[in-house]
Design a protein around this motif. Structure first.
Motif, PDB file in Angstrom:
ATOM      1  N   LEU A   1      42.971  48.463 136.657  1.00 25.40           N
ATOM      2  CA  LEU A   1      42.330  47.233 136.197  1.00 25.40           C
ATOM      3  C   LEU A   1      41.215  47.489 135.195  1.00 25.40           C
ATOM      4  O   LEU A   1      41.090  46.791 134.192  1.00 25.40           O
ATOM      5  CB  LEU A   1      41.799  46.443 137.398  1.00 25.40           C
ATOM      6  CG  LEU A   1      41.205  45.074 137.095  1.00 25.40           C
ATOM      7  CD1 LEU A   1      42.270  44.135 136.543  1.00 25.40           C
ATOM      8  CD2 LEU A   1      40.566  44.493 138.352  1.00 25.40           C
ATOM      9  N   GLU A   2      40.407  48.502 135.439  1.00 25.87           N
ATOM     10  CA  GLU A   2      39.290  48.786 134.535  1.00 25.87           C
ATOM     11  C   GLU A   2      39.784  49.240 133.166  1.00 25.87           C
ATOM     12  O   GLU A   2      39.237  48.838 132.134  1.00 25.87           O
ATOM     13  CB  GLU A   2      38.337  49.803 135.148  1.00 25.87           C
ATOM     14  CG  GLU A   2      37.627  49.297 136.395  1.00 25.87           C
ATOM     15  CD  GLU A   2      36.866  47.999 136.170  1.00 25.87           C
ATOM     16  OE1 GLU A   2      36.145  47.871 135.168  1.00 25.87           O
ATOM     17  OE2 GLU A   2      37.008  47.086 137.012  1.00 25.87           O
ATOM     18  N   ALA A   3      40.825  50.051 133.152  1.00 22.04           N
ATOM     19  CA  ALA A   3      41.404  50.478 131.864  1.00 22.04           C
ATOM     20  C   ALA A   3      41.997  49.277 131.134  1.00 22.04           C
ATOM     21  O   ALA A   3      41.862  49.161 129.904  1.00 22.04           O
ATOM     22  CB  ALA A   3      42.462  51.557 132.079  1.00 22.04           C
ATOM     23  N   ALA A   4      42.629  48.373 131.864  1.00 21.15           N
ATOM     24  CA  ALA A   4      43.201  47.169 131.242  1.00 21.15           C
ATOM     25  C   ALA A   4      42.085  46.291 130.681  1.00 21.15           C
ATOM     26  O   ALA A   4      42.214  45.744 129.579  1.00 21.15           O
ATOM     27  CB  ALA A   4      44.043  46.401 132.250  1.00 21.15           C
ATOM     28  N   LYS A   5      41.005  46.131 131.407  1.00 21.95           N
ATOM     29  CA  LYS A   5      39.863  45.343 130.911  1.00 21.95           C
ATOM     30  C   LYS A   5      39.337  45.949 129.607  1.00 21.95           C
ATOM     31  O   LYS A   5      39.115  45.240 128.624  1.00 21.95           O
ATOM     32  CB  LYS A   5      38.749  45.304 131.947  1.00 21.95           C
ATOM     33  CG  LYS A   5      37.522  44.552 131.457  1.00 21.95           C
ATOM     34  CD  LYS A   5      36.334  44.790 132.390  1.00 21.95           C
ATOM     35  CE  LYS A   5      35.219  45.183 131.533  1.00 21.95           C
ATOM     36  NZ  LYS A   5      34.152  45.912 131.914  1.00 21.95           N
ATOM     37  N   THR A   6      39.184  47.254 129.587  1.00 19.18           N
ATOM     38  CA  THR A   6      38.687  47.937 128.391  1.00 19.18           C
ATOM     39  C   THR A   6      39.655  47.758 127.225  1.00 19.18           C
ATOM     40  O   THR A   6      39.249  47.462 126.095  1.00 19.18           O
ATOM     41  CB  THR A   6      38.463  49.428 128.688  1.00 19.18           C
ATOM     42  OG1 THR A   6      37.485  49.535 129.742  1.00 19.18           O
ATOM     43  CG2 THR A   6      37.988  50.183 127.458  1.00 19.18           C
ATOM     44  N   TRP A   7      40.950  47.916 127.478  1.00 22.85           N
ATOM     45  CA  TRP A   7      41.956  47.809 126.417  1.00 22.85           C
ATOM     46  C   TRP A   7      41.979  46.396 125.843  1.00 22.85           C
ATOM     47  O   TRP A   7      41.951  46.206 124.629  1.00 22.85           O
ATOM     48  CB  TRP A   7      43.335  48.194 126.963  1.00 22.85           C
ATOM     49  CG  TRP A   7      44.355  48.446 125.893  1.00 22.85           C
ATOM     50  CD1 TRP A   7      44.521  49.590 125.170  1.00 22.85           C
ATOM     51  CD2 TRP A   7      45.347  47.530 125.412  1.00 22.85           C
ATOM     52  NE1 TRP A   7      45.568  49.443 124.284  1.00 22.85           N
ATOM     53  CE2 TRP A   7      46.089  48.196 124.408  1.00 22.85           C
ATOM     54  CE3 TRP A   7      45.688  46.226 125.744  1.00 22.85           C
ATOM     55  CZ2 TRP A   7      47.145  47.596 123.738  1.00 22.85           C
ATOM     56  CZ3 TRP A   7      46.742  45.618 125.072  1.00 22.85           C
ATOM     57  CH2 TRP A   7      47.456  46.307 124.079  1.00 22.85           C
ATOM     58  N   TYR A   8      41.999  45.383 126.711  1.00 18.06           N
ATOM     59  CA  TYR A   8      42.052  44.005 126.216  1.00 18.06           C
ATOM     60  C   TYR A   8      40.738  43.582 125.553  1.00 18.06           C
ATOM     61  O   TYR A   8      40.753  42.777 124.624  1.00 18.06           O
ATOM     62  CB  TYR A   8      42.492  43.033 127.315  1.00 18.06           C
ATOM     63  CG  TYR A   8      44.002  42.965 127.362  1.00 18.06           C
ATOM     64  CD1 TYR A   8      44.699  42.171 126.463  1.00 18.06           C
ATOM     65  CD2 TYR A   8      44.727  43.752 128.244  1.00 18.06           C
ATOM     66  CE1 TYR A   8      46.080  42.136 126.450  1.00 18.06           C
ATOM     67  CE2 TYR A   8      46.113  43.725 128.242  1.00 18.06           C
ATOM     68  CZ  TYR A   8      46.789  42.916 127.343  1.00 18.06           C
ATOM     69  OH  TYR A   8      48.148  42.891 127.322  1.00 18.06           O
ATOM     70  N   THR A   9      39.631  44.129 125.992  1.00 17.66           N
ATOM     71  CA  THR A   9      38.366  43.861 125.301  1.00 17.66           C
ATOM     72  C   THR A   9      38.447  44.379 123.868  1.00 17.66           C
ATOM     73  O   THR A   9      38.024  43.694 122.926  1.00 17.66           O
ATOM     74  CB  THR A   9      37.180  44.506 126.059  1.00 17.66           C
ATOM     75  OG1 THR A   9      37.095  43.911 127.360  1.00 17.66           O
ATOM     76  CG2 THR A   9      35.876  44.307 125.323  1.00 17.66           C
ATOM     77  N   GLU A  10      39.042  45.546 123.687  1.00 11.16           N
ATOM     78  CA  GLU A  10      39.218  46.111 122.341  1.00 11.16           C
ATOM     79  C   GLU A  10      40.199  45.271 121.527  1.00 11.16           C
ATOM     80  O   GLU A  10      39.941  44.938 120.376  1.00 11.16           O
ATOM     81  CB  GLU A  10      39.711  47.554 122.449  1.00 11.16           C
ATOM     82  CG  GLU A  10      40.068  48.201 121.129  1.00 11.16           C
ATOM     83  CD  GLU A  10      38.873  48.538 120.249  1.00 11.16           C
ATOM     84  OE1 GLU A  10      39.075  48.726 119.039  1.00 11.16           O
ATOM     85  OE2 GLU A  10      37.747  48.613 120.771  1.00 11.16           O
ATOM     86  N   VAL A  11      41.322  44.905 122.104  1.00 10.76           N
ATOM     87  CA  VAL A  11      42.339  44.118 121.397  1.00 10.76           C
ATOM     88  C   VAL A  11      41.785  42.758 120.975  1.00 10.76           C
ATOM     89  O   VAL A  11      41.964  42.324 119.841  1.00 10.76           O
ATOM     90  CB  VAL A  11      43.599  43.920 122.281  1.00 10.76           C
ATOM     91  CG1 VAL A  11      44.515  42.846 121.708  1.00 10.76           C
ATOM     92  CG2 VAL A  11      44.357  45.231 122.426  1.00 10.76           C
TER      93      VAL A  11
END
Length: 135
Positions: A15-25
């Motif tokens: 979940l944390e990696a997904a949050k980081t990735w979507y924040t970047e996107v």
């Protein structure tokens, strides 16, 4: 009956990696958070919701591989958006594809967490946006 997209939910093991990735996107931080369970972003012209949910909360029978419906988000520059997603680690799911007269163009990727993210250039979307924002 259907009035508009309210929330699309994606699942992620990390979940944390997904949050980081979507924040970047998306270029924005989640506006709502339940750490360890859920992050929600408000995005686009109508502030639609994109929820990222810890996969352990997925419904029984949910699959861990891409499939099913593809929700396409309007983008102003499909090719640049597609290239950006690929540069951030997404994988092509469907290539850039013109439809009909070529005014409607779609593509989709699989995010690093196994969700399908569709993008589209859609003149109808722009027409509706112009009408609703000038009223």
């Amino acid at each position: 009956m259907l009035r508009g997209m309210a929330t699309v939910s994606f699942y992620a093991d990390d979940l944390e990696a997904a949050k980081t990735w979507y924040t970047e996107v998306l270029g924005v931080e989640p506006y709502y958070a339940v750490p360890g369970a859920y992050y929600e972003f408000r995005i686009g012209d109508y502030q639609h919701e994109l929820g990222i949910i810890n996969r352990k909360f997925a419904p029984a029978g949910a699959q861990n591989h891409p499939g099913g419906a593809i929700l396409h988000w309007h983008v102003d520059n499909l090719e640049a958006s597609f290239d950006h997603l690929l540069a951030l680690g997404a994988k092509e799911y469907t290539p850039i594809t013109p439809h009909g007269t070529g005014d409607f163009i779609t593509a989709s990727v699989t995010d690093p967490f196994g969700n399908i993210l569709g993008i589209m250039q859609n003149p109808h979307y722009l027409d509706i946006l112009t009408k609703t924002h000038s009223a």
